[in-house]
Scaffold this active site. Structure first.
Site, PDB file in Angstrom:
ATOM      1  N   HIS A 311       0.845  -1.195   0.000  1.00 49.87           N
ATOM      2  CA  HIS A 311       0.000   0.000   0.000  1.00 49.87           C
ATOM      3  C   HIS A 311       0.876   1.238   0.000  1.00 49.87           C
ATOM      4  CE1 HIS A 311      -3.186   2.808   1.041  1.00 49.87           C
ATOM      5  NE2 HIS A 311      -3.996   1.883   0.602  1.00 49.87           N
ATOM      6  N   ASP A 368      -7.972  -5.116  -0.352  1.00 46.46           N
ATOM      7  CA  ASP A 368      -8.465  -5.749  -1.570  1.00 46.46           C
ATOM      8  C   ASP A 368      -8.236  -7.251  -1.583  1.00 46.46           C
ATOM      9  OD1 ASP A 368      -9.558  -3.608  -2.850  1.00 46.46           O
ATOM     10  OD2 ASP A 368      -7.642  -2.931  -3.635  1.00 46.46           O
TER      11      ASP A 368
HETATM   12  N1  CMC Z   1       4.360  -7.299  -5.274  1.00 45.55           N
HETATM   13  C1  CMC Z   1       5.697  -7.307  -5.368  1.00 45.55           C
HETATM   14  N2  CMC Z   1       6.488  -6.249  -5.092  1.00 45.55           N
HETATM   15  C2  CMC Z   1       5.879  -5.123  -4.697  1.00 45.55           C
HETATM   16  C3  CMC Z   1       4.478  -5.010  -4.587  1.00 45.55           C
HETATM   17  C4  CMC Z   1       3.708  -6.170  -4.884  1.00 45.55           C
HETATM   18  N3  CMC Z   1       2.379  -6.135  -4.773  1.00 45.55           N
HETATM   19  N4  CMC Z   1       4.138  -3.772  -4.184  1.00 45.55           N
HETATM   20  C5  CMC Z   1       5.294  -3.099  -4.056  1.00 45.55           C
HETATM   21  N5  CMC Z   1       6.352  -3.903  -4.366  1.00 45.55           N
HETATM   22  C6  CMC Z   1       7.787  -3.566  -4.255  1.00 45.55           C
HETATM   23  C7  CMC Z   1       8.247  -2.658  -5.395  1.00 45.55           C
HETATM   24  O1  CMC Z   1       8.740  -3.393  -6.482  1.00 45.55           O
HETATM   25  C8  CMC Z   1       9.312  -1.850  -4.694  1.00 45.55           C
HETATM   26  O2  CMC Z   1      10.448  -2.665  -4.571  1.00 45.55           O
HETATM   27  P1  CMC Z   1      11.951  -2.009  -4.626  1.00 45.55           P
HETATM   28  O3  CMC Z   1      12.008  -1.050  -3.472  1.00 45.55           O
HETATM   29  O4  CMC Z   1      12.878  -3.157  -4.500  1.00 45.55           O
HETATM   30  O5  CMC Z   1      12.035  -1.308  -5.957  1.00 45.55           O
HETATM   31  C9  CMC Z   1       8.760  -1.643  -3.271  1.00 45.55           C
HETATM   32  O6  CMC Z   1       7.924  -2.802  -3.054  1.00 45.55           O
HETATM   33  C10 CMC Z   1       7.974  -0.361  -3.093  1.00 45.55           C
HETATM   34  O7  CMC Z   1       6.944  -0.325  -4.096  1.00 45.55           O
HETATM   35  P2  CMC Z   1       6.355   0.991  -4.755  1.00 45.55           P
HETATM   36  O8  CMC Z   1       5.897   0.664  -6.144  1.00 45.55           O
HETATM   37  O9  CMC Z   1       7.325   2.130  -4.568  1.00 45.55           O
HETATM   38  O10 CMC Z   1       5.095   1.259  -3.833  1.00 45.55           O
HETATM   39  P3  CMC Z   1       3.932   2.263  -4.160  1.00 45.55           P
HETATM   40  O11 CMC Z   1       3.605   2.936  -2.875  1.00 45.55           O
HETATM   41  O12 CMC Z   1       4.237   3.148  -5.319  1.00 45.55           O
HETATM   42  O13 CMC Z   1       2.750   1.293  -4.625  1.00 45.55           O
HETATM   43  C11 CMC Z   1       0.865  -0.112  -4.615  1.00 45.55           C
HETATM   44  C12 CMC Z   1       1.689   0.897  -3.821  1.00 45.55           C
HETATM   45  C13 CMC Z   1      -0.407  -0.448  -3.831  1.00 45.55           C
HETATM   46  C14 CMC Z   1       0.451   0.501  -5.979  1.00 45.55           C
HETATM   47  C15 CMC Z   1       1.728  -1.395  -4.858  1.00 45.55           C
HETATM   48  O14 CMC Z   1       2.104  -1.964  -3.625  1.00 45.55           O
HETATM   49  C16 CMC Z   1       1.022  -2.417  -5.742  1.00 45.55           C
HETATM   50  O15 CMC Z   1       1.110  -2.334  -6.970  1.00 45.55           O
HETATM   51  N6  CMC Z   1       0.306  -3.399  -5.104  1.00 45.55           N
HETATM   52  C17 CMC Z   1      -0.501  -4.339  -5.853  1.00 45.55           C
HETATM   53  C18 CMC Z   1      -1.816  -3.683  -6.259  1.00 45.55           C
HETATM   54  C19 CMC Z   1      -2.768  -3.561  -5.095  1.00 45.55           C
HETATM   55  O16 CMC Z   1      -2.973  -4.497  -4.327  1.00 45.55           O
HETATM   56  N7  CMC Z   1      -3.404  -2.370  -5.001  1.00 45.55           N
HETATM   57  C20 CMC Z   1      -4.453  -2.107  -3.998  1.00 45.55           C
HETATM   58  C21 CMC Z   1      -4.062  -1.065  -3.006  1.00 45.55           C
HETATM   59  S1  CMC Z   1      -5.171  -1.014  -1.599  1.00 45.55           S
HETATM   60  C22 CMC Z   1      -6.653  -0.401  -2.231  1.00 45.55           C
HETATM   61  C23 CMC Z   1      -6.671   1.049  -2.484  1.00 45.55           C
HETATM   62  O17 CMC Z   1      -6.491   1.831  -1.517  1.00 45.55           O
HETATM   63  O18 CMC Z   1      -6.898   1.445  -3.632  1.00 45.55           O
END
Ligand code: CMC
Length: 434
Positions: A311, A368
């Site tokens: 998240h 989710d």
């Molecule tokens: N699976 C694998 N690796 C992940 C994931 C995941 N689901 N989420 C983040 N990472 C890794 C990412 O690759 C990065 O690694 P590194 O530091 O080595 O480069 C690190 O964790 C930080 O990730 P980020 O992309 O900088 O995190 P963010 O805050 O931009 O993204 C997120 C948050 C929710 C978009 C992301 O965690 C994601 O894509 N999750 C899967 C989709 C999901 O479940 N979304 C629902 C969110 S809750 C409902 C809502 O509020 O809408």
């Protein structure tokens, strides 16, 4: 917010050596903000924060999140307490009006919402324009926007009474439209709302009843639906809420703004994730293949991510997911569901919570992950999952919109940019190009 003159933040321009004192504002809780509203006028610089990781886009009294501590509060009330002691109707009132209602206020509010649940009958024809296999979120974007073509009498956003009627209409009618989108997709007749049922009961009725048979409400499922609605009701300035606010800042009508919010919610990184969770479980297929997918999720050259994990704001745990996990167990026990995907989900959760990659990055199951599993067990088609998120979030969107419109110093939102395109160049005649 404290007086801006009390605290300042000094910014020094290394090129000129000139220092600027920027006001620092304190909220009721959470980090203070550096007020950069006059930055451009005073320094000639913009700030750069494309994903808003450090930027507060507005003031709000609705919802507070502390992502490190896993805290989520609406109007000062903890989400776990609301989810276990309150009802969605009461939370709707709380978000919209600021305080928990008295019994009389709640009865009046519930009556107003209940008696707005029918949609204009012409709407039925509107649905016929969509292909049967259209994604229900595509249908929702269209029919929600179309509400502004039906309810002209509540479109004057300067009139508080009309704003309130529009808010009531949206909270009341979005579940009806969502159920119609599901029925249309399934090829079943629309079920008109029933005023003798509670909000979650009526929604389940409109989705699952058929005219040929009596429909019996299952109280465990109605309670779980109510809880899902409470847990998704608002979530501060997320992508869809910010979309609603930005659209509304131009004075667009509330139905159009909520349609914009629904479009934003649809994406896989936001509300679309609950659908993707189930699709991911289908793709993984068996417990034996989990390690392969965990490996893919960790591989930086592979775009695959474990859907339902991680998240942007919660970096410890998602308080909504904790409550929903409990509901998930209750629903699965009640229904005696033996779906192999659920076993897969539980195993995936166990492995991911122990794996150092996920532990170090604080990637735990989010709301989710569990909502997808419960909704599947309840019998909702996977394509309806994000629609259910939209149904629940409508009150948050419209409360945030109302709060913004009531701000005396409301101005149209207009982000700036860092231009990285071509420098000025002369136009070249087409015959001389190549
Ligand atoms: N699976 C694998 N690796 C992940 C994931 C995941 N689901 N989420 C983040 N990472 C890794 C990412 O690759 C990065 O690694 P590194 O530091 O080595 O480069 C690190 O964790 C930080 O990730 P980020 O992309 O900088 O995190 P963010 O805050 O931009 O993204 C997120 C948050 C929710 C978009 C992301 O965690 C994601 O894509 N999750 C899967 C989709 C999901 O479940 N979304 C629902 C969110 S809750 C409902 C809502 O509020 O809408």
């Amino acid at each position: 917010m404290t007086d801006a003159k009390n605290k300042t933040f000094t910014l020094t321009d290394d090129q000129t050596g000139k220092s600027y004192k920027l006001p620092v504002l304190d909220g009721a809780a959470g980090p203070s903000v550096i007020d950069v509203r006059k930055l451009y006028a005073e320094t000639g610089h913009f700030t750069f924060d494309p994903s808003f990781t450090s930027t507060a886009s507005c003031k709000s009294r609705l919802t507070f999140i502390d992502g490190d501590e896993g805290i989520l509060m609406h109007r000062g009330y903890d989400i776990a307490e609301l989810a276990t002691k309150s009802t969605h109707m009461e939370v709707c009132y709380l978000l919209l009006y600021g305080d928990l209602p008295t019994a009389t206020q709640l009865a009046e509010f519930t009556h107003n919402i209940t008696y707005h649940t029918m949609v204009h009958d012409q709407m039925n024809k509107f649905f016929q324009g969509f292909r049967r296999d259209a994604h229900p979120m595509a249908v929702m974007c269209g029919v929600t926007g179309a509400l502004s073509a039906f309810y002209h009498d509540s479109l004057d956003i300067r009139d508080p009474k009309q704003r309130e009627i529009s808010a009531h209409r949206l909270i009341a009618k979005i579940p009806t439209l969502a159920a119609m989108a599901m029925k249309y997709n399934m090829g079943q007749p629309f079920m008109y709302p029933r005023n003798d049922l509670t909000y979650p009961e009526n929604f389940l009725y409109m989705c699952f009843a058929v005219p040929a048979e009596a429909y019996k409400i299952n109280p465990v499922l109605a309670r779980a639906m109510d809880r899902i609605m409470i847990l998704h009701a608002d979530h501060e300035q997320n992508a869809s809420t910010s979309t609603v606010r930005l659209a509304g800042s131009s004075q667009a009508n509330p139905f159009a703004c909520i349609a914009a919010g629904i479009a934003s919610l649809w994406g896989a990184s936001h509300g679309g994730a609950n659908q993707e969770v189930l699709e991911m479980l289908d793709e993984i297929g068996s417990v034996e293949r989990i390690p392969e997918y965990i490996k893919k999720a960790k591989d930086k050259d592979d775009p695959f991510r474990l859907m339902g994990f991680g998240h942007r704001v919660y970096k410890n745990f998602d308080p909504r997911a904790q409550v929903l996990k409990q509901s998930c167990d209750e629903v699965l026990d009640e229904l005696g569901v033996r779906d192999p995907r659920l076993k897969l989900a539980r195993e995936l959760e166990r492995i991911a919570l122990e794996d150092p990659y996920f532990v170090e990055r604080k990637l735990f199951p989010n709301v989710d992950f569990y909502s997808g599993i419960i909704l599947k067990a309840m019998g909702f088609p996977v394509s309806m999952f994000t629609v259910l998120f939209a149904v629940s979030r409508t009150v948050g969107w419209i409360s945030q919109w109302k709060e913004m419109i009531e701000e005396p110093d409301l101005r149209i939102g207009r982000p700036r940019q860092l231009y990285t395109g071509a420098a000025k160049r002369p136009y070249v005649d087409i015959k001389k190009r190549g």
